[in-house]
Motif scaffolding. Structure first.
Motif, PDB file in Angstrom:
ATOM      1  N   MET A 161       0.829  -1.208   0.000  1.00  0.00           N
ATOM      2  CA  MET A 161       0.000   0.000   0.000  1.00  0.00           C
ATOM      3  C   MET A 161       0.864   1.259   0.000  1.00  0.00           C
ATOM      4  SD  MET A 161      -3.056  -0.971   2.635  1.00  0.00           S
ATOM      5  CE  MET A 161      -4.226   0.312   2.325  1.00  0.00           C
ATOM      6  N   THR A 162       1.892   1.243   0.842  1.00  0.00           N
ATOM      7  CA  THR A 162       2.755   2.418   0.929  1.00  0.00           C
ATOM      8  C   THR A 162       3.405   2.735  -0.411  1.00  0.00           C
ATOM      9  OG1 THR A 162       3.254   1.689   3.147  1.00  0.00           O
ATOM     10  CG2 THR A 162       4.599   3.451   2.264  1.00  0.00           C
ATOM     11  N   PHE A 163       3.941   1.697  -1.040  1.00  0.00           N
ATOM     12  CA  PHE A 163       4.636   1.947  -2.307  1.00  0.00           C
ATOM     13  C   PHE A 163       3.661   2.404  -3.390  1.00  0.00           C
ATOM     14  CE2 PHE A 163       8.161  -0.157  -0.318  1.00  0.00           C
ATOM     15  CZ  PHE A 163       9.255   0.444  -0.902  1.00  0.00           C
ATOM     16  N   ILE A 164       2.489   1.809  -3.408  1.00  0.00           N
ATOM     17  CA  ILE A 164       1.506   2.216  -4.424  1.00  0.00           C
ATOM     18  C   ILE A 164       1.088   3.665  -4.177  1.00  0.00           C
ATOM     19  CG2 ILE A 164      -0.812   1.829  -5.324  1.00  0.00           C
ATOM     20  CD1 ILE A 164      -0.455  -1.116  -4.679  1.00  0.00           C
ATOM     21  N   PHE A 165       0.859   3.993  -2.918  1.00  0.00           N
ATOM     22  CA  PHE A 165       0.471   5.363  -2.585  1.00  0.00           C
ATOM     23  C   PHE A 165       1.530   6.353  -3.051  1.00  0.00           C
ATOM     24  CE2 PHE A 165       0.071   9.139  -0.029  1.00  0.00           C
ATOM     25  CZ  PHE A 165      -1.294   9.318   0.075  1.00  0.00           C
ATOM     26  N   MET A 166       2.780   6.065  -2.675  1.00  0.00           N
ATOM     27  CA  MET A 166       3.845   7.030  -2.981  1.00  0.00           C
ATOM     28  C   MET A 166       4.073   7.185  -4.472  1.00  0.00           C
ATOM     29  SD  MET A 166       6.696   6.703  -0.041  1.00  0.00           S
ATOM     30  CE  MET A 166       7.194   5.074  -0.477  1.00  0.00           C
ATOM     31  N   SER A 167       4.070   6.061  -5.200  1.00  0.00           N
ATOM     32  CA  SER A 167       4.386   6.205  -6.624  1.00  0.00           C
ATOM     33  C   SER A 167       3.232   6.857  -7.370  1.00  0.00           C
ATOM     34  CB  SER A 167       4.741   4.852  -7.233  1.00  0.00           C
ATOM     35  OG  SER A 167       3.655   3.981  -7.100  1.00  0.00           O
ATOM     36  N   ASN A 168       2.008   6.784  -6.848  1.00  0.00           N
ATOM     37  CA  ASN A 168       0.894   7.385  -7.573  1.00  0.00           C
ATOM     38  C   ASN A 168       0.634   8.839  -7.216  1.00  0.00           C
ATOM     39  OD1 ASN A 168      -0.296   5.387  -9.437  1.00  0.00           O
ATOM     40  ND2 ASN A 168      -0.324   4.151  -7.588  1.00  0.00           N
ATOM     41  N   VAL A 169       1.017   9.242  -6.010  1.00  0.00           N
ATOM     42  CA  VAL A 169       0.824  10.645  -5.638  1.00  0.00           C
ATOM     43  C   VAL A 169       1.602  11.552  -6.592  1.00  0.00           C
ATOM     44  CG1 VAL A 169       1.695  12.327  -3.965  1.00  0.00           C
ATOM     45  CG2 VAL A 169       0.142  10.579  -3.228  1.00  0.00           C
ATOM     46  N   SER A 170       2.769  11.109  -7.007  1.00  0.00           N
ATOM     47  CA  SER A 170       3.590  11.975  -7.859  1.00  0.00           C
ATOM     48  C   SER A 170       3.604  11.505  -9.309  1.00  0.00           C
ATOM     49  CB  SER A 170       5.011  12.009  -7.316  1.00  0.00           C
ATOM     50  OG  SER A 170       5.509  10.692  -7.230  1.00  0.00           O
ATOM     51  N   THR A 219       3.126  10.512 -16.100  1.00  0.00           N
ATOM     52  CA  THR A 219       2.861  10.061 -17.471  1.00  0.00           C
ATOM     53  C   THR A 219       1.374   9.758 -17.700  1.00  0.00           C
ATOM     54  OG1 THR A 219       5.011   9.028 -17.384  1.00  0.00           O
ATOM     55  CG2 THR A 219       3.630   8.479 -19.248  1.00  0.00           C
ATOM     56  N   THR A 220       0.828   8.885 -16.857  1.00  0.00           N
ATOM     57  CA  THR A 220      -0.555   8.473 -17.069  1.00  0.00           C
ATOM     58  C   THR A 220      -1.521   9.651 -17.007  1.00  0.00           C
ATOM     59  OG1 THR A 220       0.051   6.384 -16.038  1.00  0.00           O
ATOM     60  CG2 THR A 220      -2.295   6.799 -16.364  1.00  0.00           C
ATOM     61  N   PRO A 221      -1.503  10.450 -15.928  1.00  0.00           N
ATOM     62  CA  PRO A 221      -2.457  11.562 -15.897  1.00  0.00           C
ATOM     63  C   PRO A 221      -2.225  12.593 -16.988  1.00  0.00           C
ATOM     64  CG  PRO A 221      -1.003  11.646 -13.984  1.00  0.00           C
ATOM     65  CD  PRO A 221      -0.780  10.327 -14.654  1.00  0.00           C
ATOM     66  N   PHE A 222      -0.982  12.747 -17.428  1.00  0.00           N
ATOM     67  CA  PHE A 222      -0.719  13.755 -18.467  1.00  0.00           C
ATOM     68  C   PHE A 222      -1.300  13.306 -19.798  1.00  0.00           C
ATOM     69  CE2 PHE A 222       2.106  15.776 -21.698  1.00  0.00           C
ATOM     70  CZ  PHE A 222       1.745  17.078 -21.444  1.00  0.00           C
ATOM     71  N   VAL A 223      -1.116  12.030 -20.120  1.00  0.00           N
ATOM     72  CA  VAL A 223      -1.558  11.556 -21.424  1.00  0.00           C
ATOM     73  C   VAL A 223      -3.041  11.184 -21.418  1.00  0.00           C
ATOM     74  CG1 VAL A 223      -1.109   9.911 -23.267  1.00  0.00           C
ATOM     75  CG2 VAL A 223       0.767  10.726 -21.874  1.00  0.00           C
ATOM     76  N   MET A 224      -3.532  10.641 -20.296  1.00  0.00           N
ATOM     77  CA  MET A 224      -4.909  10.157 -20.275  1.00  0.00           C
ATOM     78  C   MET A 224      -5.878  11.085 -19.566  1.00  0.00           C
ATOM     79  SD  MET A 224      -4.368   6.125 -19.521  1.00  0.00           S
ATOM     80  CE  MET A 224      -6.033   5.650 -19.935  1.00  0.00           C
ATOM     81  N   GLY A 225      -5.370  12.014 -18.774  1.00  0.00           N
ATOM     82  CA  GLY A 225      -6.244  12.827 -17.934  1.00  0.00           C
ATOM     83  C   GLY A 225      -6.933  13.942 -18.699  1.00  0.00           C
ATOM     84  N   GLY A 226      -7.921  14.542 -18.055  1.00  0.00           N
ATOM     85  CA  GLY A 226      -8.627  15.664 -18.652  1.00  0.00           C
ATOM     86  C   GLY A 226      -7.915  16.975 -18.369  1.00  0.00           C
ATOM     87  N   ASN A 227      -8.659  18.081 -18.522  1.00  0.00           N
ATOM     88  CA  ASN A 227      -8.051  19.396 -18.352  1.00  0.00           C
ATOM     89  C   ASN A 227      -8.260  19.941 -16.948  1.00  0.00           C
ATOM     90  OD1 ASN A 227      -9.759  19.492 -21.261  1.00  0.00           O
ATOM     91  ND2 ASN A 227      -7.537  19.561 -21.310  1.00  0.00           N
ATOM     92  N   ASN A 228      -9.284  19.451 -16.281  1.00  0.00           N
ATOM     93  CA  ASN A 228      -9.583  19.964 -14.962  1.00  0.00           C
ATOM     94  C   ASN A 228     -10.564  19.046 -14.267  1.00  0.00           C
ATOM     95  OD1 ASN A 228      -9.820  22.266 -12.940  1.00  0.00           O
ATOM     96  ND2 ASN A 228     -11.929  21.863 -13.473  1.00  0.00           N
ATOM     97  N   PRO A 229     -10.340  18.638 -13.019  1.00  0.00           N
ATOM     98  CA  PRO A 229      -9.088  18.871 -12.284  1.00  0.00           C
ATOM     99  C   PRO A 229      -7.955  18.000 -12.836  1.00  0.00           C
ATOM    100  CG  PRO A 229     -10.634  17.555 -11.000  1.00  0.00           C
ATOM    101  CD  PRO A 229     -11.334  17.894 -12.249  1.00  0.00           C
ATOM    102  N   ILE A 230      -6.733  18.311 -12.422  1.00  0.00           N
ATOM    103  CA  ILE A 230      -5.587  17.530 -12.883  1.00  0.00           C
ATOM    104  C   ILE A 230      -4.814  17.016 -11.676  1.00  0.00           C
ATOM    105  CG2 ILE A 230      -5.266  18.595 -15.126  1.00  0.00           C
ATOM    106  CD1 ILE A 230      -3.321  20.519 -13.872  1.00  0.00           C
ATOM    107  N   MET A 231      -4.061  15.945 -11.886  1.00  0.00           N
ATOM    108  CA  MET A 231      -3.294  15.397 -10.767  1.00  0.00           C
ATOM    109  C   MET A 231      -2.088  16.275 -10.471  1.00  0.00           C
ATOM    110  SD  MET A 231      -3.566  11.280 -11.085  1.00  0.00           S
ATOM    111  CE  MET A 231      -2.809  10.959  -9.491  1.00  0.00           C
ATOM    112  N   LEU A 232      -1.556  16.132  -9.267  1.00  0.00           N
ATOM    113  CA  LEU A 232      -0.519  17.069  -8.817  1.00  0.00           C
ATOM    114  C   LEU A 232       0.746  17.019  -9.668  1.00  0.00           C
ATOM    115  CD1 LEU A 232      -0.901  16.876  -4.937  1.00  0.00           C
ATOM    116  CD2 LEU A 232      -1.769  18.573  -6.518  1.00  0.00           C
ATOM    117  N   GLY A 233       1.091  15.842 -10.185  1.00  0.00           N
ATOM    118  CA  GLY A 233       2.281  15.757 -11.037  1.00  0.00           C
ATOM    119  C   GLY A 233       2.163  16.659 -12.251  1.00  0.00           C
ATOM    120  N   VAL A 234       0.979  16.655 -12.867  1.00  0.00           N
ATOM    121  CA  VAL A 234       0.742  17.489 -14.043  1.00  0.00           C
ATOM    122  C   VAL A 234       0.652  18.957 -13.633  1.00  0.00           C
ATOM    123  CG1 VAL A 234      -0.762  17.830 -16.027  1.00  0.00           C
ATOM    124  CG2 VAL A 234      -0.537  15.561 -15.022  1.00  0.00           C
ATOM    125  N   TYR A 235       0.027  19.207 -12.489  1.00  0.00           N
ATOM    126  CA  TYR A 235      -0.112  20.563 -11.977  1.00  0.00           C
ATOM    127  C   TYR A 235       1.268  21.158 -11.684  1.00  0.00           C
ATOM    128  CZ  TYR A 235      -2.224  24.368  -9.253  1.00  0.00           C
ATOM    129  OH  TYR A 235      -2.626  25.601  -8.793  1.00  0.00           O
TER     130      TYR A 235
END
Lengths: 391, 284
Positions: free
Chosen positions: B210-219, B222-238
């Protein structure tokens, strides 16, 4: 023993934790490396930025130039991919300049004419060296003299945002702004543009919406006062929002220039603003069907010349003239045209290539240039806050 | 154990020095730099809390933080649930199918992330593989998974299930068959064996996953940048937007620190569960 393992585990987690968010932010600074010298000729380091197709173009051109028996210098490429560190090229040059360095390897810069303003914004008005055009004989053939720092730059190709559409699904595309407005609202979901911060074609489209009714001097000004004049443009962009491409029940602006192209490729939309060279490259590779066509709106979408300029902190202009001269020779212009469908800066009759017909409608002297430097950041931020969040 | 001599200690210090220096230079120094910058005013570099105040009060920023945490929590919960069931199956069922899955389930770890993301897009986009298959049968099925949280979560599951399963399978493998069998022999029902033996024995490793999944996904970026919408956006893209689109370097630094703190919380939970000795373990 077990306890030791645990401590190791904890250490590993801590290391991972430290690395994960920071690697994003602390990302890549890369310095140019000095390479071997070819037979006593002076080395010219050329700095360029753009998408991967531009890198391929320069590798081809430089190979061609360095292999030429008469070449008087050895050119080496330092390429900064846009999107990853594109902004840092201007930052790096500015940093070197402001640190008082005068002997860097920033010998020659290839950059969009409309982007030079941001270099000068950061590094000061004397950054670019005035050129002695008598030492660049081919310059006489160049049809278009750049609108920016005309005495300091030599344009070597043109690039422009155009409208791209599929002629089978859309036989009569809207040609003027009013027609476009009517077409978008009567064809919900069939038009898309990418967020202005994610690629130049979306930025070009938004820029045109903001600037089309402003006086010509606004288009090349970085003065904050013009931001107040953007109101009608923003209102129009808000008004078309409900009629744009939707997915999962929401209006979506796909990221990057390629994002909108993908929608056109997959027949999810019929009309998009796109870079001419990217569309033509996709058609030639068979990714976009032959029925895909491009045309220019009236008023025209953002285009610019791409120029070579010599920063005053490099090795001086003298050793770069021969390469600049090569870049605007018919042979090099042919390579530009055939590699990335660049719009030639010299008369098409001088170039012997069947590719000419593909760019014949894109006249570089008719390009509409919008160069607003740092106001681009203001534009992106406003768009993200006010357009992207519309329901 | 023999007490190490000072020579040995010096030797160890010398051997560690390059790694330590490297760590200081490329990890510790940038972190300190980032923290300092996050408290600096963009105009004159003086001390200010404005960057944090902006991030924690601005509508867009708060939406992005909530959106990111929501996606990450859903990703963690779903991937652990699915992985646990998969791991139980791989560990306790010895069939041809389970063996086959056992050989291929690690495959996603070896596919470059960008390739995987684009492969997924060609399947789930509204004009993608699923849509084309549905049209063969006269329907026009649009999955609606692109440019929103559902697609990002789906992709996250694709990446993380293999990883979590790997960890949980390892934990379950260390439970000897004889223990399970003897419990069954004295009449324990399957559900009791699971709740009272298997679950507690694998709990720690589930926390690791759980810890590793949490940490690697918070930041993640690639995935949110290519697949995500325009708003809201994940923190890595922000973060990228603040950094390279708006040129707000100070706010970007503050955002990095906030992301670091999110990761720290999960790391603290991990360390806590890991260092806590179970009563019956002390006998070992």
């Amino acid at each position: 023993m077990k306890r030791k393992m645990k401590k190791l585990c904890v250490c590993a987690v801590l290391c991972f934790l430290m690395l994960s968010p920071f690697t994003l932010f602390a990302g890549g600074q890369r310095e140019g490396s000095a390479a071997g010298n070819g037979g006593g000729k002076p080395k010219v380091t050329l700095w360029a930025t753009g998408s991967d197709n531009v890198r391929m173009l320069f590798e081809k051109l430089i190979d061609e130039y360095n292999a030429k028996p008469g070449s008087t210098s050895v050119v080496e490429l330092q390429f900064v991919m846009s999107g990853s560190g594109g902004q840092t090229l201007s930052d790096r040059i500015a940093a070197a300049k402001l640190a008082g360095k005068t002997d860097t390897d920033f010998d020659l810069l290839a950059e969009n004419g409309s982007a030079l303003a941001s270099y000068v914004d950061k590094a000061g008005g004397d950054l670019f060296v005035p050129l002695d055009f008598s030492k660049i004989p081919n310059y006489a053939n160049v049809k278009m003299k750049s609108g920016f720092f005309t005495d300091c730059v030599v344009p070597y190709r043109g690039t422009t945002v155009v409208m791209a559409y599929d002629s089978v699904r859309l036989p009569n595309p809207p040609k003027t702004w009013a027609e476009l407005d009517a077409w978008i609202t009567s064809h919900p979901g069939r038009f898309a543009y990418n967020p202005p911060g994610s690629g130049g074609s979306g930025a070009g489209f938004v820029n045109l919406a903001l600037y089309k009714d402003l006086p010509p001097e606004a288009k090349v000004s970085t003065d904050e006062k013009w931001v107040e004049q953007w109101g009608p443009g923003w209102d129009w962009l808000k008004s078309i929002h409900p009629y744009l491409y939707t997915s999962g029940g929401k209006v979506v602006y796909p990221n990057k220039n390629q994002g909108t192209l993908d929608l056109l490729i997959n027949k999810e939309v019929d009309l998009i603003p796109a870079w001419a060279d990217q569309v033509l490259t996709n058609i030639s590779r068979g990714i976009l069907p032959e029925s895909t066509k491009i045309y220019q709106l009236t008023p025209a979408l953002n285009g610019t010349d791409v120029v070579l300029a010599v920063p005053n902190i490099g090795g001086g202009a003298e050793k770069t003239y021969d390469f600049i001269n090569f870049m605007i020779s018919p042979a090099a212009q042919k390579i530009c045209l055939e590699t990335i469908f660049a719009v030639p800066v010299i008369d098409a009759s001088l170039i012997d290539s069947t590719y000419k017909t593909m760019v014949k409608d894109l006249d570089i002297s008719g390009f509409s240039v919008i160069s607003n430097g740092k106001l681009g950041d203001v534009r992106n931020q406003y768009w993200d806050k006010n357009i992207a969040r519309l329901p | 154990m023999r007490k190490p001599k000072w020579k040995t200690n010096l030797y160890i210090a010398l051997m560690l020095a390059p790694a330590l220096l490297l760590t200081m230079g490329i990890i510790v120094y940038p972190i300190i730099n980032t923290v300092i910058r996050s408290f600096s005013s963009p105009e004159d570099g003086s001390f200010t809390l404005a960057n944090y105040v902006f991030l924690l009060t601005d509508d867009v920023s708060m939406e992005n933080i909530a959106y990111t945490l929501w996606i990450v929590v859903v990703t963690v919960v779903l991937s652990i649930l699915i992985s646990y069931v998969l791991a139980l199956y791989l560990r306790f069922y010895d069939t041809k199918i389970s063996k086959f899955i056992g050989t291929i389930y690690l495959l996603p770890r070896f596919v470059p992330s960008l390739v995987a993301v684009y492969a997924m897009i060609t399947i789930i986009r509204d004009s993608g593989f699923l849509n084309r298959v549905s049209r063969l049968f006269g329907y026009n099925f649009k999955p609606g998974l692109m440019y929103n949280a559902r697609g990002i979560i789906l992709m996250n599951l694709w990446f993380n299930i293999a990883f979590a399963t790997m960890i949980i399978v390892a934990a379950l493998s260390s439970i000897p068959d004889s223990m399970v069998e003897s419990a069954r022999d004295v009449g324990a029902r399957k559900i009791n064996v699971f709740l009272n033996m298997i679950l507690p024995l694998s709990f720690k490793d589930v926390m690791v996953a759980m810890t590793f999944i949490f940490m690697s996904n918070v930041s993640s970026f690639t995935t949110p940048f290519v697949m995500g919408g325009n708003n809201p956006i994940m923190l890595g893209v922000y973060l990228r937007k603040q950094f390279s689109e708006y040129s707000n370097y100070e706010i970007a630094a503050a955002l990095s620190v906030i992301m670091f703190l999110f990761s720290s919380v999960s790391a603290i939970i991990y360390i806590y569960t890991n260092l806590k000795e179970k009563e019956w373990e002390k006998a070992n």
